[in-house]
Design a protein around this motif. Structure first.
Motif, short mmCIF file in Angstrom:
data_model
loop_
_atom_site.label_atom_id
_atom_site.label_comp_id
_atom_site.label_asym_id
_atom_site.label_seq_id
_atom_site.Cartn_x
_atom_site.Cartn_y
_atom_site.Cartn_z
N ARG A 231 0.74 -1.14 0.10
CA ARG A 231 0.02 0.09 -0.04
C ARG A 231 0.92 1.43 0.08
N GLN A 232 2.08 1.24 0.78
CA GLN A 232 2.74 2.48 0.69
C GLN A 232 3.53 2.61 -0.58
N ARG A 233 4.07 1.42 -1.20
CA ARG A 233 4.64 1.42 -2.42
C ARG A 233 3.45 2.08 -3.52
N ALA A 234 2.33 1.71 -3.26
CA ALA A 234 1.27 2.21 -4.38
C ALA A 234 0.98 3.61 -3.91
N LEU A 235 0.78 4.23 -2.79
CA LEU A 235 0.60 5.66 -2.32
C LEU A 235 1.81 6.43 -2.84
N MET A 236 3.14 6.00 -2.57
CA MET A 236 4.21 6.79 -3.21
C MET A 236 4.15 6.94 -4.74
N THR A 237 3.81 5.95 -5.35
CA THR A 237 3.53 5.93 -6.82
C THR A 237 2.73 7.02 -7.36
N VAL A 238 1.39 6.90 -6.45
CA VAL A 238 0.57 7.98 -6.75
C VAL A 238 1.06 9.43 -6.56
N LEU A 239 1.60 9.63 -5.44
CA LEU A 239 2.12 10.80 -4.89
C LEU A 239 3.24 11.48 -5.82
N GLN A 240 4.33 10.61 -6.20
CA GLN A 240 5.22 11.16 -7.24
C GLN A 240 4.46 11.63 -8.54
N THR A 241 3.66 10.63 -8.94
CA THR A 241 2.98 10.81 -10.65
C THR A 241 2.20 12.21 -10.06
N GLU A 242 1.48 12.36 -9.36
CA GLU A 242 0.65 13.57 -9.00
C GLU A 242 1.52 14.80 -8.84
N SER A 243 2.48 14.76 -7.94
CA SER A 243 3.27 15.95 -7.83
C SER A 243 4.16 16.37 -8.83
N PHE A 244 4.60 15.43 -9.75
CA PHE A 244 5.65 15.84 -10.68
C PHE A 244 4.56 16.29 -11.69
N PHE A 245 3.43 15.94 -12.27
CA PHE A 245 2.67 16.35 -13.12
C PHE A 245 1.93 17.73 -12.76
N SER A 246 1.57 17.86 -11.51
CA SER A 246 1.35 19.18 -10.92
C SER A 246 2.15 20.23 -11.42
N ALA A 247 3.46 19.90 -11.04
CA ALA A 247 4.64 20.92 -11.35
C ALA A 247 4.84 21.09 -12.59
N TRP A 248 4.86 20.00 -13.37
CA TRP A 248 5.33 19.99 -14.81
C TRP A 248 4.09 20.55 -15.64
N ILE A 249 3.00 20.11 -15.59
CA ILE A 249 1.82 20.52 -16.41
C ILE A 249 0.99 21.72 -15.98
N ALA A 250 0.65 21.52 -14.67
CA ALA A 250 -0.26 22.48 -14.11
C ALA A 250 0.26 24.06 -13.90
N VAL A 251 1.59 23.81 -13.27
CA VAL A 251 2.27 24.96 -12.83
C VAL A 251 3.01 25.39 -14.13
N GLU A 252 3.28 24.34 -14.90
CA GLU A 252 4.14 24.67 -16.25
C GLU A 252 5.52 25.02 -15.84
N TRP A 253 6.05 24.27 -14.78
CA TRP A 253 7.55 24.14 -14.48
C TRP A 253 8.45 23.92 -15.67
N PRO A 254 9.43 24.66 -16.09
CA PRO A 254 10.37 24.21 -17.18
C PRO A 254 11.18 23.34 -16.81
N LEU A 255 11.23 22.32 -17.70
CA LEU A 255 12.54 21.27 -17.50
C LEU A 255 13.25 21.05 -18.70
#
Length: 210
Positions: free
Chosen positions: A159-183
Motif C-alpha cells: 500500500r505504501q509503494r502504491a501511495l508513493m507511486t500516486v504521490l510522485q506521479t501527481e506531484s510531478f504532473f502538477s509541477a510540470w503540467i499544471a504549474v508549467e515548471w520548465p524542465l
C-alpha cells in the motif's frame, strides 16, 4: 410500452448541462477571482439562465467541489488503466505515463482553477482533507487490487509503494503540467518512469516471472 427512453433523454440532458456549467465555471474562474465571480457570470458563459445554474449548484462552493471531484475522477481513471494492464513492465509503465500525461494536460485548466478557488470555497479544512484522502485511498486500492501481482509483499508495504507511486506521479504532473515548471531534460517522463518502476519493483518482478 416503454417510457424509459424519454426519461433517459432527460437524464442525458441533465448530465450535459452539468458538464456545460462546469466548463463555463472554469472560464469564469480563470478570468475573475473566485470571490468576485457571480453565478450570473457562469450562467452567461454557459448560455443558460441563472435558475438553471442554481438547479444544479446551490452556490459557488459546490461548483468548486464538483470541479475538484472531476479532477479526482480523471486521475482515478488513469490509475484504473494502470491497474488493468495485464503485466507491469518498464515499457508498459512508460506507455501508461504518456497517456496519463495527456489526461493531466486536459485537466490542467480545471486543476488550476480548483486549486486557486479551493481555499475560499471550502467550508472547512476537514472537508478538503476528507475528499483528498477518500480519492487517494481509491487510487491505492486500485493499484494493490491484483493479489498475484503483490504476492510475497507485506500488504502494508504494498500500500505504501502504491501511495508513493500516486504521490510522485501527481506531484510531478502538477509541477510540470499544471504549474508549467520548465524542465531542461529532453524526456522528462523517462526519469519519472524509472522512479515509478523502482517503487513498483516487487510487482514488476512478480508480473514477469515465468
Amino acid at each position: 410500452m416503454e417510457p424509459t427512453p424519454r426519461k433517459n433523454l432527460r437524464e442525458e440532458q441533465k448530465i450535459l448541462t452539468h458538464r456545460r456549467l462546469l466548463d463555463a465555471a472554469v472560464t469564469v474562474f480563470t478570468e475573475k477571482p473566485f470571490l468576485d465571480a457571480r453565478m450570473e457570470d457562469i450562467a452567461r458563459a454557459a448560455g443558460v439562465t441563472r435558475v438553471t445554474v442554481y438547479a444544479h449548484f446551490p452556490g459557488k462552493a459546490e461548483i468548486v467541489d464538483a470541479l475538484v471531484a472531476r479532477v479526482y475522477g480523471v486521475m482515478g481513471e488513469a490509475y484504473a488503466d494502470l491497474a488493468a494492464l495485464p503485466r507491469w513492465t518498464p515499457g508498459a509503465v512508460r506507455a501508461w505515463l504518456d497517456e496519463a500525461a495527456d489526461r493531466w494536460r486536459e485537466m490542467a485548466p480545471v486543476r488550476r482553477v480548483a486549486n486557486a478557488a479551493a481555499p475560499a470555497a471550502l467550508r472547512s479544512l476537514g472537508d478538503g482533507r476528507a475528499q483528498y484522502v477518500e480519492a487517494h485511498e481509491r487510487y491505492v486500492a486500485l493499484l494493490v487490487g491484483h493479489p498475484a501481482r503483490w504476492r510475497g509483499v507485506d500488504p502494508a508495504e504494498a500500500r505504501q509503494r502504491a501511495l508513493m507511486t500516486v504521490l510522485q506521479t501527481e506531484s510531478f504532473f502538477s509541477a510540470w503540467i499544471a504549474v508549467e515548471w520548465p524542465l531542461e531534460t529532453a524526456d522528462p517522463l523517462r526519469l519519472l518512469a524509472d522512479s515509478l518502476c523502482h517503487l513498483l519493483t516487487p510487482a514488476l518482478e512478480n508480473d514477469n516471472r515465468p
